[in-house]
Design a protein around this motif. Sequence first.
Motif, mmCIF file in Angstrom:
data_model
loop_
_atom_site.group_PDB
_atom_site.id
_atom_site.type_symbol
_atom_site.label_atom_id
_atom_site.label_comp_id
_atom_site.label_asym_id
_atom_site.label_seq_id
_atom_site.Cartn_x
_atom_site.Cartn_y
_atom_site.Cartn_z
ATOM 1 N N ALA A 1 -52.329 65.830 38.215
ATOM 2 C CA ALA A 1 -52.054 64.393 38.117
ATOM 3 C C ALA A 1 -51.063 63.993 39.206
ATOM 4 N N ALA A 2 -51.133 62.760 39.623
ATOM 5 C CA ALA A 2 -50.290 62.273 40.722
ATOM 6 C C ALA A 2 -48.803 62.496 40.461
ATOM 7 N N THR A 3 -48.351 62.223 39.247
ATOM 8 C CA THR A 3 -46.932 62.410 38.938
ATOM 9 C C THR A 3 -46.530 63.860 39.120
ATOM 10 N N ALA A 4 -47.370 64.774 38.676
ATOM 11 C CA ALA A 4 -47.071 66.198 38.832
ATOM 12 C C ALA A 4 -47.038 66.577 40.304
ATOM 13 N N GLN A 5 -47.920 65.996 41.093
ATOM 14 C CA GLN A 5 -47.950 66.300 42.526
ATOM 15 C C GLN A 5 -46.643 65.898 43.185
ATOM 16 N N VAL A 6 -46.213 64.678 42.928
ATOM 17 C CA VAL A 6 -44.997 64.173 43.568
ATOM 18 C C VAL A 6 -43.802 65.005 43.173
ATOM 19 N N PHE A 7 -43.652 65.259 41.884
ATOM 20 C CA PHE A 7 -42.446 65.941 41.447
ATOM 21 C C PHE A 7 -42.498 67.438 41.680
ATOM 22 N N ARG A 8 -43.651 68.027 41.770
ATOM 23 C CA ARG A 8 -43.712 69.440 42.136
ATOM 24 C C ARG A 8 -43.279 69.596 43.588
ATOM 25 N N ALA B 1 -49.900 41.809 51.253
ATOM 26 C CA ALA B 1 -49.166 42.059 50.011
ATOM 27 C C ALA B 1 -47.873 42.817 50.259
ATOM 28 N N MET B 2 -47.838 43.624 51.289
ATOM 29 C CA MET B 2 -46.637 44.403 51.568
ATOM 30 C C MET B 2 -45.423 43.503 51.818
ATOM 31 N N SER B 3 -45.650 42.275 52.265
ATOM 32 C CA SER B 3 -44.524 41.368 52.490
ATOM 33 C C SER B 3 -44.375 40.338 51.379
ATOM 34 N N ALA B 4 -45.353 40.232 50.480
ATOM 35 C CA ALA B 4 -45.305 39.192 49.455
ATOM 36 C C ALA B 4 -45.210 39.735 48.023
ATOM 37 N N ASP B 5 -45.757 40.892 47.761
ATOM 38 C CA ASP B 5 -45.826 41.430 46.400
ATOM 39 C C ASP B 5 -44.469 42.008 45.979
ATOM 40 N N VAL B 6 -43.995 41.643 44.790
ATOM 41 C CA VAL B 6 -42.691 42.116 44.316
ATOM 42 C C VAL B 6 -42.669 43.624 44.090
ATOM 43 N N GLY B 7 -43.816 44.217 43.818
ATOM 44 C CA GLY B 7 -43.871 45.664 43.622
ATOM 45 C C GLY B 7 -43.397 46.415 44.851
ATOM 46 N N TRP B 8 -43.792 45.928 46.004
ATOM 47 C CA TRP B 8 -43.366 46.588 47.245
ATOM 48 C C TRP B 8 -41.858 46.486 47.413
ATOM 49 N N VAL C 1 -31.475 62.712 44.332
ATOM 50 C CA VAL C 1 -32.443 61.657 44.662
ATOM 51 C C VAL C 1 -33.665 61.673 43.750
ATOM 52 N N LEU C 2 -33.807 62.694 42.919
ATOM 53 C CA LEU C 2 -34.990 62.784 42.062
ATOM 54 C C LEU C 2 -35.174 61.566 41.155
ATOM 55 N N PRO C 3 -34.112 61.021 40.536
ATOM 56 C CA PRO C 3 -34.326 59.809 39.727
ATOM 57 C C PRO C 3 -34.862 58.632 40.541
ATOM 58 N N ARG C 4 -34.409 58.501 41.772
ATOM 59 C CA ARG C 4 -34.908 57.407 42.616
ATOM 60 C C ARG C 4 -36.377 57.628 42.981
ATOM 61 N N LEU C 5 -36.744 58.870 43.231
ATOM 62 C CA LEU C 5 -38.151 59.172 43.508
ATOM 63 C C LEU C 5 -39.009 58.856 42.289
ATOM 64 N N HIS C 6 -38.470 59.104 41.106
ATOM 65 C CA HIS C 6 -39.189 58.796 39.869
ATOM 66 C C HIS C 6 -39.419 57.283 39.754
ATOM 67 N N VAL C 7 -38.422 56.480 40.105
ATOM 68 C CA VAL C 7 -38.564 55.026 40.072
ATOM 69 C C VAL C 7 -39.681 54.589 41.017
ATOM 70 N N ILE C 8 -39.680 55.132 42.223
ATOM 71 C CA ILE C 8 -40.724 54.793 43.202
ATOM 72 C C ILE C 8 -42.101 55.150 42.646
ATOM 73 N N ASP C 9 -42.212 56.326 42.047
ATOM 74 C CA ASP C 9 -43.470 56.766 41.466
ATOM 75 C C ASP C 9 -43.917 55.816 40.356
ATOM 76 N N PRO D 1 -35.193 51.671 46.106
ATOM 77 C CA PRO D 1 -34.904 53.090 45.855
ATOM 78 C C PRO D 1 -35.263 53.980 47.047
ATOM 79 N N ALA D 2 -36.246 53.577 47.837
ATOM 80 C CA ALA D 2 -36.582 54.356 49.033
ATOM 81 C C ALA D 2 -35.425 54.323 50.023
ATOM 82 N N ARG D 3 -34.818 53.153 50.172
ATOM 83 C CA ARG D 3 -33.640 53.045 51.047
ATOM 84 C C ARG D 3 -32.499 53.907 50.522
ATOM 85 N N GLU D 4 -32.345 53.921 49.190
ATOM 86 C CA GLU D 4 -31.279 54.716 48.585
ATOM 87 C C GLU D 4 -31.509 56.215 48.802
ATOM 88 N N VAL D 5 -32.761 56.651 48.727
ATOM 89 C CA VAL D 5 -33.081 58.052 48.999
ATOM 90 C C VAL D 5 -32.715 58.395 50.437
#
Length: 96
Positions: free
Chosen positions: A12-19, A61-68, A34-42, A74-78
């Motif tokens: 699963a994607a979550t397992a891939q990222v965190f592994r 969408a990359m400039s307009a969508d709030v999800g981005w 930084v793991l908690p911040r990576l979890h937020v991004i995920d 958190p990416a900046r924080e990492v």
Amino acid sequence: MLIEAMALLAAAATAQVFRLAGQLVEEGQLSPTVLPRLHVIDEVFSEMGQDSGLDRWTQAAMSADVGWDRARQPAREVLAAEGEGDAPLPSICVIR
């Protein structure tokens, strides 16, 4: 090595990222703080992926969508935590 790569790809994607992140922590290439911040991004990208439309994944969408925006902070924080706050953008090759 091939079997390990296939097992990771099949997970699963979550397992891939965190592994991968966990492995980088074990190798001393990533701080465990930084793991908690990576979890937020995920979580943000998982939520965005639940949306049935593809509009969230467009260049516009990359400039307009709030999800981005929610993923950027958190990416900046990492990057800052890893001492890479002013890292240049990587060269990315898109294969279609």
